[in-house]
Design a protein around this motif. Sequence first.
Motif, PDB file in Angstrom:
ATOM      1  N   ILE A 267       0.829  -1.203   0.000  1.00  0.00           N
ATOM      2  CA  ILE A 267       0.000   0.000   0.000  1.00  0.00           C
ATOM      3  C   ILE A 267       0.867   1.258   0.000  1.00  0.00           C
ATOM      4  CG2 ILE A 267      -1.632   1.355   1.392  1.00  0.00           C
ATOM      5  CD1 ILE A 267      -2.822  -1.352   2.310  1.00  0.00           C
ATOM      6  N   VAL A 268       1.918   1.255   0.830  1.00  0.00           N
ATOM      7  CA  VAL A 268       2.800   2.425   0.943  1.00  0.00           C
ATOM      8  C   VAL A 268       3.718   2.546  -0.272  1.00  0.00           C
ATOM      9  CG1 VAL A 268       4.660   3.467   2.281  1.00  0.00           C
ATOM     10  CG2 VAL A 268       2.724   2.405   3.456  1.00  0.00           C
ATOM     11  N   ALA A 269       4.317   1.421  -0.690  1.00  0.00           N
ATOM     12  CA  ALA A 269       5.314   1.470  -1.757  1.00  0.00           C
ATOM     13  C   ALA A 269       4.695   1.643  -3.137  1.00  0.00           C
ATOM     14  CB  ALA A 269       6.175   0.204  -1.728  1.00  0.00           C
ATOM     15  N   ASP A 270       3.562   0.953  -3.380  1.00  0.00           N
ATOM     16  CA  ASP A 270       2.960   0.957  -4.720  1.00  0.00           C
ATOM     17  C   ASP A 270       1.686   1.791  -4.809  1.00  0.00           C
ATOM     18  OD1 ASP A 270       4.998  -0.766  -5.310  1.00  0.00           O
ATOM     19  OD2 ASP A 270       3.763  -2.589  -5.239  1.00  0.00           O
ATOM     20  N   TYR A 271       1.317   2.442  -3.709  1.00  0.00           N
ATOM     21  CA  TYR A 271       0.071   3.230  -3.684  1.00  0.00           C
ATOM     22  C   TYR A 271      -1.122   2.397  -4.173  1.00  0.00           C
ATOM     23  CZ  TYR A 271       3.533   6.955  -3.379  1.00  0.00           C
ATOM     24  OH  TYR A 271       4.594   7.736  -3.006  1.00  0.00           O
ATOM     25  N   ASP A 272      -1.194   1.186  -3.647  1.00  0.00           N
ATOM     26  CA  ASP A 272      -2.224   0.235  -4.072  1.00  0.00           C
ATOM     27  C   ASP A 272      -3.541   0.555  -3.370  1.00  0.00           C
ATOM     28  OD1 ASP A 272      -3.822  -1.993  -4.662  1.00  0.00           O
ATOM     29  OD2 ASP A 272      -2.102  -3.340  -4.732  1.00  0.00           O
ATOM     30  N   GLY A 273      -4.414   1.316  -4.048  1.00  0.00           N
ATOM     31  CA  GLY A 273      -5.679   1.727  -3.453  1.00  0.00           C
ATOM     32  C   GLY A 273      -6.628   0.577  -3.222  1.00  0.00           C
ATOM     33  N   LEU A 274      -6.672  -0.394  -4.163  1.00  0.00           N
ATOM     34  CA  LEU A 274      -7.551  -1.539  -4.007  1.00  0.00           C
ATOM     35  C   LEU A 274      -7.178  -2.352  -2.778  1.00  0.00           C
ATOM     36  CD1 LEU A 274      -9.792  -3.394  -5.068  1.00  0.00           C
ATOM     37  CD2 LEU A 274      -8.063  -4.531  -6.494  1.00  0.00           C
ATOM     38  N   LEU A 275      -5.886  -2.546  -2.584  1.00  0.00           N
ATOM     39  CA  LEU A 275      -5.418  -3.289  -1.418  1.00  0.00           C
ATOM     40  C   LEU A 275      -5.747  -2.536  -0.128  1.00  0.00           C
ATOM     41  CD1 LEU A 275      -3.983  -5.871  -0.592  1.00  0.00           C
ATOM     42  CD2 LEU A 275      -1.804  -4.670  -0.791  1.00  0.00           C
ATOM     43  N   ALA A 276      -5.669  -1.214  -0.169  1.00  0.00           N
ATOM     44  CA  ALA A 276      -6.016  -0.405   1.000  1.00  0.00           C
ATOM     45  C   ALA A 276      -7.484  -0.567   1.355  1.00  0.00           C
ATOM     46  CB  ALA A 276      -5.695   1.057   0.733  1.00  0.00           C
ATOM     47  N   LEU A 281     -11.620  -2.971   4.925  1.00  0.00           N
ATOM     48  CA  LEU A 281     -12.772  -3.834   5.177  1.00  0.00           C
ATOM     49  C   LEU A 281     -12.440  -4.891   6.229  1.00  0.00           C
ATOM     50  CD1 LEU A 281     -14.083  -4.329   1.512  1.00  0.00           C
ATOM     51  CD2 LEU A 281     -15.152  -2.971   3.327  1.00  0.00           C
ATOM     52  N   VAL A 282     -11.214  -5.423   6.170  1.00  0.00           N
ATOM     53  CA  VAL A 282     -10.786  -6.400   7.180  1.00  0.00           C
ATOM     54  C   VAL A 282     -10.792  -5.768   8.564  1.00  0.00           C
ATOM     55  CG1 VAL A 282      -8.863  -7.812   8.004  1.00  0.00           C
ATOM     56  CG2 VAL A 282      -9.442  -7.802   5.570  1.00  0.00           C
ATOM     57  N   LEU A 283     -10.245  -4.575   8.680  1.00  0.00           N
ATOM     58  CA  LEU A 283     -10.212  -3.881   9.974  1.00  0.00           C
ATOM     59  C   LEU A 283     -11.619  -3.577  10.469  1.00  0.00           C
ATOM     60  CD1 LEU A 283      -7.225  -1.418   9.378  1.00  0.00           C
ATOM     61  CD2 LEU A 283      -7.241  -3.516  10.753  1.00  0.00           C
ATOM     62  N   LEU A 284     -12.516  -3.195   9.572  1.00  0.00           N
ATOM     63  CA  LEU A 284     -13.909  -2.949   9.953  1.00  0.00           C
ATOM     64  C   LEU A 284     -14.537  -4.199  10.550  1.00  0.00           C
ATOM     65  CD1 LEU A 284     -16.523  -1.217   9.911  1.00  0.00           C
ATOM     66  CD2 LEU A 284     -16.914  -2.082   7.588  1.00  0.00           C
ATOM     67  N   VAL A 285     -14.312  -5.344   9.915  1.00  0.00           N
ATOM     68  CA  VAL A 285     -14.888  -6.603  10.398  1.00  0.00           C
ATOM     69  C   VAL A 285     -14.286  -6.975  11.752  1.00  0.00           C
ATOM     70  CG1 VAL A 285     -15.023  -9.085   9.941  1.00  0.00           C
ATOM     71  CG2 VAL A 285     -15.490  -7.454   8.119  1.00  0.00           C
ATOM     72  N   VAL A 286     -12.979  -6.753  11.936  1.00  0.00           N
ATOM     73  CA  VAL A 286     -12.347  -7.045  13.228  1.00  0.00           C
ATOM     74  C   VAL A 286     -12.975  -6.199  14.327  1.00  0.00           C
ATOM     75  CG1 VAL A 286     -10.218  -6.860  14.553  1.00  0.00           C
ATOM     76  CG2 VAL A 286     -10.153  -7.802  12.250  1.00  0.00           C
ATOM     77  N   VAL A 287     -13.103  -4.914  14.087  1.00  0.00           N
ATOM     78  CA  VAL A 287     -13.652  -4.004  15.096  1.00  0.00           C
ATOM     79  C   VAL A 287     -15.084  -4.380  15.455  1.00  0.00           C
ATOM     80  CG1 VAL A 287     -14.371  -1.620  15.525  1.00  0.00           C
ATOM     81  CG2 VAL A 287     -12.138  -2.087  14.504  1.00  0.00           C
ATOM     82  N   LEU A 288     -15.896  -4.647  14.457  1.00  0.00           N
ATOM     83  CA  LEU A 288     -17.297  -4.997  14.720  1.00  0.00           C
ATOM     84  C   LEU A 288     -17.408  -6.350  15.414  1.00  0.00           C
ATOM     85  CD1 LEU A 288     -19.013  -3.787  11.409  1.00  0.00           C
ATOM     86  CD2 LEU A 288     -18.983  -2.645  13.636  1.00  0.00           C
ATOM     87  N   SER A 289     -16.516  -7.270  15.087  1.00  0.00           N
ATOM     88  CA  SER A 289     -16.559  -8.599  15.705  1.00  0.00           C
ATOM     89  C   SER A 289     -16.224  -8.552  17.188  1.00  0.00           C
ATOM     90  CB  SER A 289     -15.568  -9.539  15.003  1.00  0.00           C
ATOM     91  OG  SER A 289     -15.876  -9.683  13.649  1.00  0.00           O
ATOM     92  N   LEU A 290     -15.409  -7.595  17.575  1.00  0.00           N
ATOM     93  CA  LEU A 290     -14.958  -7.500  18.967  1.00  0.00           C
ATOM     94  C   LEU A 290     -15.930  -6.732  19.861  1.00  0.00           C
ATOM     95  CD1 LEU A 290     -11.149  -6.822  18.416  1.00  0.00           C
ATOM     96  CD2 LEU A 290     -12.221  -8.950  19.180  1.00  0.00           C
ATOM     97  N   ARG A 291     -17.016  -6.273  19.325  1.00  0.00           N
ATOM     98  CA  ARG A 291     -17.964  -5.532  20.144  1.00  0.00           C
ATOM     99  C   ARG A 291     -18.565  -6.424  21.231  1.00  0.00           C
ATOM    100  NH1 ARG A 291     -19.395  -0.578  19.089  1.00  0.00           N
ATOM    101  NH2 ARG A 291     -21.328  -0.863  20.256  1.00  0.00           N
ATOM    102  N   ARG A 292     -18.882  -5.805  22.360  1.00  0.00           N
ATOM    103  CA  ARG A 292     -19.312  -6.535  23.548  1.00  0.00           C
ATOM    104  C   ARG A 292     -20.568  -7.358  23.299  1.00  0.00           C
ATOM    105  NH1 ARG A 292     -20.062  -2.873  28.689  1.00  0.00           N
ATOM    106  NH2 ARG A 292     -17.849  -2.552  28.183  1.00  0.00           N
ATOM    107  N   GLU A 293     -21.504  -6.824  22.481  1.00  0.00           N
ATOM    108  CA  GLU A 293     -22.787  -7.514  22.317  1.00  0.00           C
ATOM    109  C   GLU A 293     -22.702  -8.751  21.423  1.00  0.00           C
ATOM    110  OE1 GLU A 293     -22.959  -3.995  19.319  1.00  0.00           O
ATOM    111  OE2 GLU A 293     -22.086  -4.466  21.284  1.00  0.00           O
ATOM    112  N   VAL A 294     -21.574  -8.958  20.757  1.00  0.00           N
ATOM    113  CA  VAL A 294     -21.423 -10.128  19.891  1.00  0.00           C
ATOM    114  C   VAL A 294     -21.194 -11.360  20.760  1.00  0.00           C
ATOM    115  CG1 VAL A 294     -20.075 -11.177  18.035  1.00  0.00           C
ATOM    116  CG2 VAL A 294     -20.481  -8.705  18.043  1.00  0.00           C
TER     117      VAL A 294
END
Length: 372
Positions: A267-276, A281-294
């Motif tokens: 992402i940093v070296a090639d400015y890969d927007g798709l990979l970013a 999306l992966v980080l979003l799923v991690v954060v939502l999965s860790l919520r207390r109500e899950v």
Amino acid sequence: MFRRLESWPDWKIAFILSAALRVLYSGMAAALSFFLHPDPAVIHSNALTENLLTPGSWRYALLGVWERFDTLWYLRIAQHGYDLPRAVIFYPLYPAAIRLVSSVLPGTVAALLVSTVGAFFFFWGLLRLGREGLSDMGRLRMVLLVCVWPTSFVMFAGYAESLTLALIVWAVVFARGGRWGPATACGVLAGVSRPSGVLVAIPLTLLALRSRRLSSLVVLLTPVGLLGYWGWLRWSGRLSVVEAYRIYQGMTLAPPWASVGEALRLIVADYDGLLAIKLGLVLLVVVLSLRREVRIEDKLFALAVILQMLMYTGRPLLGAARYLLSAYPVFVVLGRYAERRWNWKQLAFYLAAFGFLNVLWMWAFLNWSLVF
């Protein structure tokens, strides 16, 4: 319109959505087929592209435009079995279903029909799971977010995703209802549909232990499907799945942080927007999965899906967006957000944002310009 949909039975909502999306995606693909300009060199760098339909015909617009990437392998396996070493990467349930349906329909039609039916059962099962903690409005908003999730169009392509998703969610639905036999059957079949399917053993086992019923222990057989496929590969002298990935995909097993590190570097070296976007999306799923109500079983399943996805290096986050569809608990959380915190304008914004990315991915997929 949406107010009326909220009061409909779950199966009817699922049917309307799956039928509408089948028509929408087929219509979009047919229309776009006359404007696509894929590079022949890119096409023929993929396997099994020697006998593709010629662009410009209505047969190509309706069917040939879907014959891309993994779909060609599933169609090949359905017709010829595992006659090529690389084929072992593609698990047998989906091509077996295609072979069964292709006894009365052409192969590509059969593949798209199986995927559409799988999407119907996935939507239905997800609506059932959402009954605990979500109102009718929340469940409808939840499934609408699933419909526009980036790469969700793949549920209506010739891929095994929708079949696997349906088996996963129904395994959990049956287990929560104390129906351990059907839950185990769905879990076993999920394990021979995609590698992520076997992970449903996690919530099934925890639900069984919580029930304290002897009959629930049958869910311990859930990994039999996956282990049976791997055992057959070894018995028949074929490559293992891990070896096939290494030889033909250039992907080897590695710690999850190695994959994340490589993704960040690119992402940093090639400015890969798709990979970013994939990493976001992966980080979003991690954060939502860790919520207390899950629930704990749902939390562990969602995190296991992510860890499994990150355990291969070579091409980091390959297919990440569509693999995240398996993390059903995240969509329940999103449904709760949509119900309690978003008005219709805010919901429309998120639907439009996800839908825009979904269409961009679909364009890339149809144009042979993306290793999906």
